[in-house]
Design an enzyme around this catalytic site. Structure first.
Site, PDB file in Angstrom:
ATOM      1  N   ASN A 175       1.007  -1.089  -0.326  1.00 54.98           N
ATOM      2  CA  ASN A 175      -0.093  -0.271   0.040  1.00 54.98           C
ATOM      3  C   ASN A 175       0.616   0.902   0.337  1.00 54.98           C
ATOM      4  O   ASN A 175       2.209   1.197  -0.070  1.00 54.98           O
ATOM      5  CB  ASN A 175      -0.798  -0.092   1.060  1.00 54.98           C
ATOM      6  CG  ASN A 175       0.094   0.032   2.524  1.00 54.98           C
ATOM      7  OD1 ASN A 175       0.694   0.744   3.021  1.00 54.98           O
ATOM      8  ND2 ASN A 175      -0.813  -1.111   3.275  1.00 54.98           N
ATOM      9  N   ASP A 182      -4.674  -6.265   4.896  1.00 57.23           N
ATOM     10  CA  ASP A 182      -5.649  -7.527   5.917  1.00 57.23           C
ATOM     11  C   ASP A 182      -5.234  -9.037   4.919  1.00 57.23           C
ATOM     12  O   ASP A 182      -6.394 -10.183   5.959  1.00 57.23           O
ATOM     13  CB  ASP A 182      -7.128  -6.736   4.946  1.00 57.23           C
ATOM     14  CG  ASP A 182      -7.053  -5.570   5.989  1.00 57.23           C
ATOM     15  OD1 ASP A 182      -6.081  -5.448   7.281  1.00 57.23           O
ATOM     16  OD2 ASP A 182      -7.814  -4.366   5.713  1.00 57.23           O
ATOM     17  N   LYS A 193       9.769 -16.990 -10.084  1.00 61.57           N
ATOM     18  CA  LYS A 193       8.635 -15.863 -11.058  1.00 61.57           C
ATOM     19  C   LYS A 193       7.623 -17.065 -11.486  1.00 61.57           C
ATOM     20  O   LYS A 193       8.533 -17.507 -12.558  1.00 61.57           O
ATOM     21  CB  LYS A 193       9.911 -14.630 -11.693  1.00 61.57           C
ATOM     22  CG  LYS A 193       9.228 -14.488 -12.131  1.00 61.57           C
ATOM     23  CD  LYS A 193       9.875 -13.448 -13.722  1.00 61.57           C
ATOM     24  CE  LYS A 193       9.173 -11.994 -14.123  1.00 61.57           C
ATOM     25  NZ  LYS A 193      10.065 -11.973 -15.026  1.00 61.57           N
ATOM     26  N   PHE A 195      -5.295   3.182  14.532  1.00 63.03           N
ATOM     27  CA  PHE A 195      -5.569   4.592  13.220  1.00 63.03           C
ATOM     28  C   PHE A 195      -6.473   4.149  12.774  1.00 63.03           C
ATOM     29  O   PHE A 195      -6.376   3.297  12.042  1.00 63.03           O
ATOM     30  CB  PHE A 195      -4.503   5.220  12.725  1.00 63.03           C
ATOM     31  CG  PHE A 195      -3.190   6.188  12.877  1.00 63.03           C
ATOM     32  CD1 PHE A 195      -3.454   7.157  12.442  1.00 63.03           C
ATOM     33  CD2 PHE A 195      -3.038   5.893  14.497  1.00 63.03           C
ATOM     34  CE1 PHE A 195      -2.999   8.260  12.565  1.00 63.03           C
ATOM     35  CE2 PHE A 195      -2.112   6.742  14.669  1.00 63.03           C
ATOM     36  CZ  PHE A 195      -1.983   8.437  13.835  1.00 63.03           C
ATOM     37  N   LYS A 246     -14.580   1.009  14.977  1.00 60.26           N
ATOM     38  CA  LYS A 246     -13.071   1.012  15.180  1.00 60.26           C
ATOM     39  C   LYS A 246     -13.196   0.450  16.503  1.00 60.26           C
ATOM     40  O   LYS A 246     -11.938  -0.429  17.079  1.00 60.26           O
ATOM     41  CB  LYS A 246     -11.930   0.627  13.787  1.00 60.26           C
ATOM     42  CG  LYS A 246     -10.498   0.066  14.198  1.00 60.26           C
ATOM     43  CD  LYS A 246      -9.857   0.629  12.880  1.00 60.26           C
ATOM     44  CE  LYS A 246      -7.962  -0.136  13.091  1.00 60.26           C
ATOM     45  NZ  LYS A 246      -7.844   0.647  11.908  1.00 60.26           N
ATOM     46  N   LYS A 284     -12.942  -3.368  18.514  1.00 61.54           N
ATOM     47  CA  LYS A 284     -11.049  -3.732  19.015  1.00 61.54           C
ATOM     48  C   LYS A 284     -10.616  -3.008  20.697  1.00 61.54           C
ATOM     49  O   LYS A 284      -9.457  -3.458  20.802  1.00 61.54           O
ATOM     50  CB  LYS A 284     -10.126  -2.723  18.023  1.00 61.54           C
ATOM     51  CG  LYS A 284     -10.407  -3.836  16.882  1.00 61.54           C
ATOM     52  CD  LYS A 284      -9.584  -3.362  15.478  1.00 61.54           C
ATOM     53  CE  LYS A 284     -10.105  -4.092  14.123  1.00 61.54           C
ATOM     54  NZ  LYS A 284      -8.935  -4.366  13.080  1.00 61.54           N
TER      55      LYS A 284
END
Length: 401
Positions: A209, A278, A288, A322, A336, A340
């Protein structure tokens, strides 16, 4: 506030070295114990005897002139210091420090010390604005070194502008104020996660990301300045670790899970700012994969939810998460926070300009489980880090954590 403080004063070779003599005197008058290290060039302006008379301490000029055979001189001085001050700091010594060079007593001791380092630059106005000098100053700032900016005025070279060593009285006052600053996290252990994770498909391809780790690194740097013992678990980023922070490098979500859970029991404050994958490929190929005609489908499996695990295992820790969202930002952030078992959450709308991945700024909504809300407008990530940590330290104090 300087009474009894052990200060190493590094004097490098500029005409402003004469001010370092007055600075030594002012520091001693303030109650500090001052040991002076001089470069060879500095001795062309002021003699070591001057500093020895003013400080009533040994003056160091040569790495190999061991005054006590039972100790390694530059290591002993580095460990002795409560604070390290370079005044004047020439372009040369700044460049050495930014490059990690160690070829004399001053540079070797600087590399060995874990004390806070304050840099008071002094040089010609054009030298001070040279791209190389600016790059070196930026590098040192990223590592957590602290600066006492030069003044503007008539310089010894005849130019008028920025580059004059700040006056000794002002430098002493800056150091006084630094010691007067509260350190609300002193004695606390802080664990921070930062950056992205990479989930390999084959040796040349992976999922990741856009996280750069800037927010997590800003938090680690600021937590260290506030007195904490900081551990930073970091994905692969192009950032230099802050000075004095213990960095654990990881690549995958599983590696981050293992390192964070290993360190978790001893921590007082945990901030999970990393952007953890995730999902990961269910199969990772050793060789490869060759290009084929048609589409290719990658079957994915869930990674372990680190933040959920931390919430479940929480005992005395203050836990901050975050939430990087693009829609229904506050709604998902609040969900969240509750789901959590967090103590607080920082909610970012990463689709807003100037906020989120890769930027030097951020705008956030900070919510605690007690229901307190703080809206932080667009600001530098360093400033946001300070705000987050100050709120967290206040909450921890109120809950005796």
């Amino acid at each position: 506030m300087l009474n009894g403080k052990k200060i190493v004063l590094g004097v490098s070779g500029g005409i402003a070295a004469y001010k370092a003599a007055a600075l030594t005197s002012k520091l001693v008058q303030a109650g500090a114990v001052v040991k002076v290290i001089m470069t060879d060039s500095a001795q062309n302006f002021v003699s070591p005897t001057t500093f020895q008379a003013l400080s009533r301490q040994p003056v160091y000029t040569d790495t190999f002139d061991e005054q006590d055979s039972s100790q390694i001189q530059h290591i002993d001085v580095a460990d002795w210091a409560d604070l390290f001050l370079i005044a004047p700091a020439t372009a040369n010594v700044i460049g050495k420090l930014a490059s990690g060079l160690a070829d004399d007593m001053l540079s070797t001791t600087l590399l060995a010390t874990e004390a806070p380092v304050y840099i008071a630059p002094a040089m010609n106005v054009h030298m001070y604005s040279h791209p190389a000098v600016l790059k070196n100053l930026k590098q040192l700032d990223a590592w957590g070194f602290r600066f006492i900016e030069p003044g503007e005025g008539y310089l010894a070279c005849g130019y008028v502008g920025k580059g004059r060593l700040e006056e000794p009285e002002t430098i002493v006052e800056v150091l006084r104020k630094e010691y007067q600053r509260p350190q609300p996290l002193k004695g606390k252990k802080v664990l921070i996660t930062a950056g992205p994770t990479r989930e390999q498909i084959d040796p040349v391809r992976y999922f990741t990301n856009p996280s750069t780790g800037k927010m997590g690194y800003a938090l680690a740097k600021k937590a260290k300045q506030l007195g904490a013992d900081v551990t930073l678990v970091s994905g692969q980023v192009a950032l230099d670790p802050p000075v004095g922070v213990h960095v654990i490098q990881i690549t995958t979500a599983q590696e981050m899970y293992e390192e964070v859970l290993k360190a978790y029991p001893d921590q007082d404050l945990v901030i999970k700012s990393a952007a953890v994958a995730d999902y990961r490929p269910k199969i990772t190929y050793d060789q490869k994969m060759k290009k084929k005609t048609g589409d290719y489908v990658v079957e994915m499996e869930r990674t372990k939810d680190i933040l959920m695990e931390l919430g479940d295992r929480k005992e005395h820790q203050y836990l901050i998460g975050f939430a990087a969202e693009t829609t229904d930002v506050e709604k998902y952030g609040r969900e969240k926070l509750a789901k959590k078992n967090l103590d607080a959450i920082v909610i970012n709308n990463v689709s807003e300009e100037g906020s989120g991945f890769g930027t030097d700024t951020n705008a956030s909504l900070f919510i605690t489980k007690k229901g307190e809300e703080m809206t932080y407008p667009l600001m530098s990530k360093d400033e946001l880090a300070k705000n987050i940590l100050m709120v967290a330290s206040g909450e921890m104090e109120s809950e005796n954590l």
